[in-house]
Design an enzyme around this catalytic site. Structure first.
Site, PDB file in Angstrom:
ATOM      1  CG  ASP A  67      -0.477  -0.577   2.755  1.00  0.00           C
ATOM      2  OD1 ASP A  67       1.091  -0.379   2.681  1.00  0.00           O
ATOM      3  OD2 ASP A  67      -0.991  -1.160   3.002  1.00  0.00           O
ATOM      4  CG  ASN A 136      -8.816  -1.549  11.986  1.00  0.00           C
ATOM      5  OD1 ASN A 136      -7.936  -2.404  11.848  1.00  0.00           O
ATOM      6  ND2 ASN A 136      -9.398  -0.621  11.210  1.00  0.00           N
ATOM      7  CG  HIS A 138      -5.766  -2.504   8.619  1.00  0.00           C
ATOM      8  ND1 HIS A 138      -6.053  -1.227   9.210  1.00  0.00           N
ATOM      9  CD2 HIS A 138      -4.358  -2.765   9.066  1.00  0.00           C
ATOM     10  CE1 HIS A 138      -4.859  -0.601   9.607  1.00  0.00           C
ATOM     11  NE2 HIS A 138      -3.658  -1.487   9.500  1.00  0.00           N
ATOM     12  CD  GLU A 143      -8.404   0.558   7.665  1.00  0.00           C
ATOM     13  OE1 GLU A 143      -8.440  -0.204   8.604  1.00  0.00           O
ATOM     14  OE2 GLU A 143      -7.757   1.688   8.055  1.00  0.00           O
TER      15      GLU A 143
HETATM   16  C1  F6R Z   1       1.384  -1.175   6.089  1.00  0.00           C
HETATM   17  C2  F6R Z   1       0.106  -2.243   6.026  1.00  0.00           C
HETATM   18  C3  F6R Z   1      -0.619  -2.334   7.423  1.00  0.00           C
HETATM   19  C4  F6R Z   1       0.089  -2.388   8.652  1.00  0.00           C
HETATM   20  C5  F6R Z   1      -0.559  -2.611   9.882  1.00  0.00           C
HETATM   21  C6  F6R Z   1       0.276  -2.614  11.200  1.00  0.00           C
HETATM   22  O1  F6R Z   1       1.993  -1.376   4.798  1.00  0.00           O
HETATM   23  O2  F6R Z   1      -0.089  -2.714   5.353  1.00  0.00           O
HETATM   24  O3  F6R Z   1      -1.519  -3.251   7.303  1.00  0.00           O
HETATM   25  O4  F6R Z   1       0.887  -3.652   8.590  1.00  0.00           O
HETATM   26  O5  F6R Z   1      -1.246  -1.272  10.047  1.00  0.00           O
HETATM   27  O6  F6R Z   1       1.351  -1.445  11.277  1.00  0.00           O
HETATM   28  P1  F6R Z   1       2.437  -1.629  12.532  1.00  0.00           P
HETATM   29  O7  F6R Z   1       3.075  -2.654  12.030  1.00  0.00           O
HETATM   30  O8  F6R Z   1       2.616  -0.299  12.477  1.00  0.00           O
HETATM   31  O9  F6R Z   1       1.409  -1.947  13.628  1.00  0.00           O
END
Ligand code: F6R
Length: 248
Positions: A67, A136, A138, A143
């Site tokens: 992303d 959450n 995701h 999401e």
């Molecule tokens: C980012 C992504 C998100 C993160 C998730 C956890 O490229 O794909 O799904 O993996 O938000 O983020 P952290 O590791 O910062 O807790």
């Protein structure tokens, strides 16, 4: 689905690097899909160390990111382009033309999503998709509520995600929108490795591993995948029960 619980963040990160390195050894031209965020930093550090110390080579591999924020130029300090260059792509022997990050600054974001999905297909699909997980549930920026059939598209970030990710931005929110590969794009990968660390991920992990398979918990979709592992540190596994909480 396999669940491995490691004692702490460092051992979880080393175990994640083992999975990537072993895929590379078996298939030097493997295609990887990778996340940003806090969780994979230890894995990237470990992979860079193995490149520098043991000659682990990424020269024939292809990388796609999951992303990117919409509206950020690739040289914006909070962009995932910059994050990846700083933490991984710029520190190993990856060929720049085999690195793919969605262009959040593309003049036609919808066309960029189609182009990105086409690039993944042209690369022959993803061999190993490494994921983090949001509080959450995701994965990527899919999401809660994201269709399990979705492909790369422009998404609206949950308010909670915008707040959690605000630290990289001035003000108290991350951007409203992003480009994210879809749930189907992720599920099409040959193998999936989800990393989670810390007590603030425990509820999302428990819902993904032990709750209903539901679009309200995007990571629960992975239970339908034939080759998926969750690599957890003890805190992230703390809400799991019984055999799912097997230590390793
Ligand atoms: C980012 C992504 C998100 C993160 C998730 C956890 O490229 O794909 O799904 O993996 O938000 O983020 P952290 O590791 O910062 O807790």
């Amino acid at each position: 689905m396999r669940t491995r619980v490691l004692p702490d963040y460092e051992t979880m990160s080393a175990a994640a690097a083992d999975v990537v390195a072993s895929k590379l050894r078996k298939k030097p031209h493997a295609v990887f899909m990778v996340p940003t965020g806090t969780t994979p930093l230890g894995m990237y550090r470990e992979l860079v160390a193995r490149h520098e110390g043991d000659g682990l080579s990424f020269a024939r591999a292809t990388f796609f990111n999951l992303d990117e924020y919409l509206g950020l130029p690739p040289d914006h300090p909070a962009s995932y382009h910059v994050y990846m260059r700083k933490n991984f792509y710029g520190r190993v022997d990856i060929e720049p033309e085999r690195v793919h990050v969605p262009d959040g600054f593309a003049p036609d974001p919808e066309a960029e999503c189609g182009r990105y999905e086409q690039e993944i297909r042209a690369a022959g699909g993803v061999d190993l998709c490494v994921l983090g997980i949001g509080r959450n549930g995701h994965i990527g920026f899919n999401e809660p509520g994201a269709s399990f059939d979705s492909r790369t598209r422009v998404v609206r970030l949950a308010e909670s995600t915008r707040r959690v990710n605000a630290t990289d931005f001035e003000g108290d929110r991350a951007p409203e929108r992003a480009i994210s590969v879809g749930m189907r794009t992720i599920s099409d990968s040959g193998e999936v490795l989800l990393l989670a660390s810390g007590a603030n991920k425990a509820r999302a992990v428990a819902a993904a591993v032990g709750g209903e398979v539901s679009e309200e918990v995007p990571a629960s979709a992975l239970r339908r995948h034939p080759n998926v592992s969750f690599l957890l540190d003890r805190d992230a596994a703390s809400a799991l029960e019984g055999s799912a909480a097997r230590r390793s």
